[in-house]
Scaffold this motif. Sequence first.
Motif, mmCIF file in Angstrom:
data_model
loop_
_atom_site.group_PDB
_atom_site.id
_atom_site.type_symbol
_atom_site.label_atom_id
_atom_site.label_comp_id
_atom_site.label_asym_id
_atom_site.label_seq_id
_atom_site.Cartn_x
_atom_site.Cartn_y
_atom_site.Cartn_z
ATOM 1 N N GLU A 183 0.412 -1.321 -0.225
ATOM 2 C CA GLU A 183 -0.027 -0.269 -0.435
ATOM 3 C C GLU A 183 0.918 1.561 0.236
ATOM 4 O OE1 GLU A 183 -3.096 0.049 -0.763
ATOM 5 O OE2 GLU A 183 -3.541 -1.637 -0.084
ATOM 6 N N GLY A 184 2.131 0.818 -0.095
ATOM 7 C CA GLY A 184 3.097 2.363 0.004
ATOM 8 C C GLY A 184 3.045 2.907 2.008
ATOM 9 N N ARG A 185 3.584 4.115 1.365
ATOM 10 C CA ARG A 185 4.475 4.892 2.740
ATOM 11 C C ARG A 185 3.098 5.644 2.560
ATOM 12 N NH1 ARG A 185 9.642 6.090 3.659
ATOM 13 N NH2 ARG A 185 9.469 8.760 2.965
ATOM 14 N N PHE A 186 3.405 6.588 4.378
ATOM 15 C CA PHE A 186 3.288 6.809 4.917
ATOM 16 C C PHE A 186 3.579 7.952 5.615
ATOM 17 C CE2 PHE A 186 -0.660 8.440 8.384
ATOM 18 C CZ PHE A 186 -1.639 9.656 6.969
ATOM 19 N N ASP A 187 3.744 9.541 5.246
ATOM 20 C CA ASP A 187 4.623 10.015 5.870
ATOM 21 C C ASP A 187 3.409 11.772 6.343
ATOM 22 O OD1 ASP A 187 4.409 11.748 3.531
ATOM 23 O OD2 ASP A 187 6.369 11.203 3.089
ATOM 24 N N LEU A 188 3.868 12.659 7.188
ATOM 25 C CA LEU A 188 3.460 14.088 7.217
ATOM 26 C C LEU A 188 3.061 14.320 6.040
ATOM 27 C CD1 LEU A 188 2.859 16.226 9.702
ATOM 28 C CD2 LEU A 188 4.792 16.906 9.277
ATOM 29 N N ASP A 189 3.550 14.822 4.699
ATOM 30 C CA ASP A 189 2.509 15.056 3.768
ATOM 31 C C ASP A 189 1.424 14.281 3.492
ATOM 32 O OD1 ASP A 189 4.929 17.387 2.867
ATOM 33 O OD2 ASP A 189 5.802 15.058 2.115
ATOM 34 N N ASP A 190 1.786 13.009 3.941
ATOM 35 C CA ASP A 190 0.925 12.284 3.293
ATOM 36 C C ASP A 190 -0.597 12.353 4.421
ATOM 37 O OD1 ASP A 190 1.481 10.719 0.759
ATOM 38 O OD2 ASP A 190 2.153 9.990 2.204
ATOM 39 N N TYR A 191 -0.254 13.150 5.466
ATOM 40 C CA TYR A 191 -0.803 12.629 6.404
ATOM 41 C C TYR A 191 -1.937 14.815 5.979
ATOM 42 C CZ TYR A 191 -2.778 13.435 11.404
ATOM 43 O OH TYR A 191 -3.485 13.776 12.760
ATOM 44 N N ILE A 192 -1.603 14.856 5.912
ATOM 45 C CA ILE A 192 -1.505 17.124 4.993
ATOM 46 C C ILE A 192 -2.529 16.715 3.619
ATOM 47 C CG2 ILE A 192 -0.909 19.266 4.395
ATOM 48 C CD1 ILE A 192 1.183 18.796 6.001
ATOM 49 N N ASP A 193 -2.033 15.879 3.365
ATOM 50 C CA ASP A 193 -2.724 15.234 1.828
ATOM 51 C C ASP A 193 -4.597 15.107 2.474
ATOM 52 O OD1 ASP A 193 -1.238 16.359 0.148
ATOM 53 O OD2 ASP A 193 -0.276 14.302 -0.508
ATOM 54 N N TYR A 194 -4.327 14.060 3.271
ATOM 55 C CA TYR A 194 -5.663 13.082 4.280
ATOM 56 C C TYR A 194 -6.408 14.304 4.236
ATOM 57 C CZ TYR A 194 -3.922 8.040 3.787
ATOM 58 O OH TYR A 194 -4.444 6.872 3.479
ATOM 59 N N VAL A 195 -5.891 14.871 5.663
ATOM 60 C CA VAL A 195 -6.947 16.012 5.370
ATOM 61 C C VAL A 195 -7.565 16.816 5.403
ATOM 62 C CG1 VAL A 195 -7.196 18.091 6.941
ATOM 63 C CG2 VAL A 195 -5.397 16.675 7.867
ATOM 64 N N ILE A 196 -6.429 17.525 3.195
ATOM 65 C CA ILE A 196 -7.594 18.479 2.604
ATOM 66 C C ILE A 196 -8.510 17.459 2.056
ATOM 67 C CG2 ILE A 196 -6.691 19.302 0.623
ATOM 68 C CD1 ILE A 196 -4.371 20.318 1.553
ATOM 69 N N ASP A 197 -7.991 15.997 1.389
ATOM 70 C CA ASP A 197 -8.949 15.625 0.882
ATOM 71 C C ASP A 197 -10.300 14.935 1.073
ATOM 72 O OD1 ASP A 197 -7.647 14.817 -0.733
ATOM 73 O OD2 ASP A 197 -6.874 12.674 -0.483
ATOM 74 N N MET A 198 -10.261 14.689 3.373
ATOM 75 C CA MET A 198 -11.333 14.651 4.044
ATOM 76 C C MET A 198 -11.785 15.716 3.987
ATOM 77 S SD MET A 198 -10.281 12.311 7.008
ATOM 78 C CE MET A 198 -8.504 12.508 6.776
ATOM 79 N N LEU A 199 -11.638 17.187 4.153
ATOM 80 C CA LEU A 199 -12.087 18.381 3.803
ATOM 81 C C LEU A 199 -13.492 18.755 2.362
ATOM 82 C CD1 LEU A 199 -10.325 20.682 5.910
ATOM 83 C CD2 LEU A 199 -11.947 19.957 6.785
ATOM 84 N N HIS A 200 -12.641 17.774 1.581
ATOM 85 C CA HIS A 200 -13.089 18.211 0.124
ATOM 86 C C HIS A 200 -14.434 16.733 0.345
ATOM 87 C CE1 HIS A 200 -9.728 19.640 -3.106
ATOM 88 N NE2 HIS A 200 -9.809 20.735 -1.506
ATOM 89 N N ALA A 201 -14.323 16.013 0.814
ATOM 90 C CA ALA A 201 -15.534 15.135 0.853
ATOM 91 C C ALA A 201 -16.603 15.290 1.590
ATOM 92 C CB ALA A 201 -15.085 13.787 1.526
ATOM 93 N N LEU A 202 -16.235 16.633 2.410
ATOM 94 C CA LEU A 202 -17.123 16.879 3.368
ATOM 95 C C LEU A 202 -17.625 18.124 3.850
ATOM 96 C CD1 LEU A 202 -15.716 16.203 7.075
ATOM 97 C CD2 LEU A 202 -17.549 14.977 5.657
ATOM 98 N N GLY A 203 -17.208 18.741 2.541
ATOM 99 C CA GLY A 203 -18.037 19.675 1.470
ATOM 100 C C GLY A 203 -17.753 21.281 2.143
ATOM 101 N N THR A 204 -18.586 22.228 1.775
ATOM 102 C CA THR A 204 -18.119 23.634 2.115
ATOM 103 C C THR A 204 -18.654 23.689 3.306
ATOM 104 O OG1 THR A 204 -20.243 24.145 0.855
ATOM 105 C CG2 THR A 204 -17.785 24.402 -0.296
ATOM 106 N N ASP A 205 -18.593 24.706 3.866
ATOM 107 C CA ASP A 205 -19.041 25.394 5.344
ATOM 108 C C ASP A 205 -18.492 23.809 6.504
ATOM 109 O OD1 ASP A 205 -19.826 26.524 7.153
ATOM 110 O OD2 ASP A 205 -21.409 26.441 6.983
#
Length: 426
Positions: free
Chosen positions: A149-171
């Motif tokens: 499944e590959g690596r997971f570092d601090l940059d991936d963590y930040i990407d995950y947070v951004i992706d989750m906010l996109h998934a949840l939508g605005t506001d």
Amino acid sequence: MFYQLYELNHAAIQPFRAYADAVKLFYSNPLNPFSHTPWGRSVAAMAELFERTTRRYGKPSFDLPTTVVDWKTVPVSERIVWSRPFCNLIHFERALPAAREKKDPKLLIVAPMSGHYATLLRGTVEAMMPHAEVYITDWVDARMVPVSEGRFDLDDYIDYVIDMLHALGTDTHVMAVCQPSVPVLAAVSVMEARGDRYAPSSMTLMGGPIDTRRNPTAVNLLAEEKGIDWFRDNVIMQAPWPDPGFGRSVYPGFLQLSGFMSMNLDRHIIAHKEFFLHLVKNDGDSAEKHRDFYDEYLAVMDLTAEFYLQTVETVFVRHDLPKGRMRHRGELVDPGAIRNVALFTVEGENDDISGVGQTQASHDLCVNIPADMRAHYLQPAVGHYGVFNGSRFRSEIVPRIVDFITSHGRENRPAVKPRIVRVAKG
């Protein structure tokens, strides 16, 4: 190899644990006359203490089947709404009446990826559910993730947070508890710099190590003293066979737990001594409270080596974020880019993990957030755990968080002047 030896030792004492469990059951059975004597209860207590101190504790459950909304008890169901190899996003879906007019804010709680499972924030979730649609990051034990499944570092963590906010939508509102304060602040900085419409309406940072040069704690001083090479050489190991993540470089949970307990070893020894005495005295309520706490506290997970080392180096050794030189995939992380996201910080007066002022430092970095969109609160007489759990959290911190995120929803900003809560020490 050391991790393999640890696993071998754990397997070797399994028969002794089984025997101790049988002894406990025998001497605590009410049909056994010895169970009603101090001697019999002492034998059962010793057997239980041995079994519990040698057990591997699995991931606890949230076990939050209901909540109270509008003074009525409503059912709650857990549902995974977003998933990646190293994290699942859980929605605590409340069965609200379809005709209910009030729309509660969406709240993303980013749990620490620092050894314990997200269930450590059970009390946080429980306290927020009456007021918001709550989502929480459920991080996956690194030794359970295949190397493929590959690596997971601090940059991936930040990407995950951004992706989750996109998934949840605005506001959406985001709350970071302890360790994720840094990646959440970084994620919001990156999103604002890009003009991302899915940037959250507000972020609440609680007991986080934004600038560990302020009031450094023992944890902070250890990182600076040892340096990143020491951690790489002494705490990183290979996940053992037959775990799904066999061969992955990890910071093992059992080593993290050793560090947690060594910080307050005398307190843990006294707690276990009192647990033994409660069992002998047949004080079931006190003994059960001990079990509940340590069932959670002793359940730990492995972290990927790359995430742990990058976090230690970036946050605790080099202090990249407060020095203005943190980068995310080559892009400068600039908190000064944040203009539209309200900021609320919470600290505990007696916090021995993230010292007073370390989280408040984010206000000095986010220079372009308007004054009426920011606030700081220092909770008297609580330590690190009390910042996000316990009676003072529920009675004094939660109302302030709810007031802040409600006042700073995007739809409310033009018409509602937010009420800022500021409490200074002393």
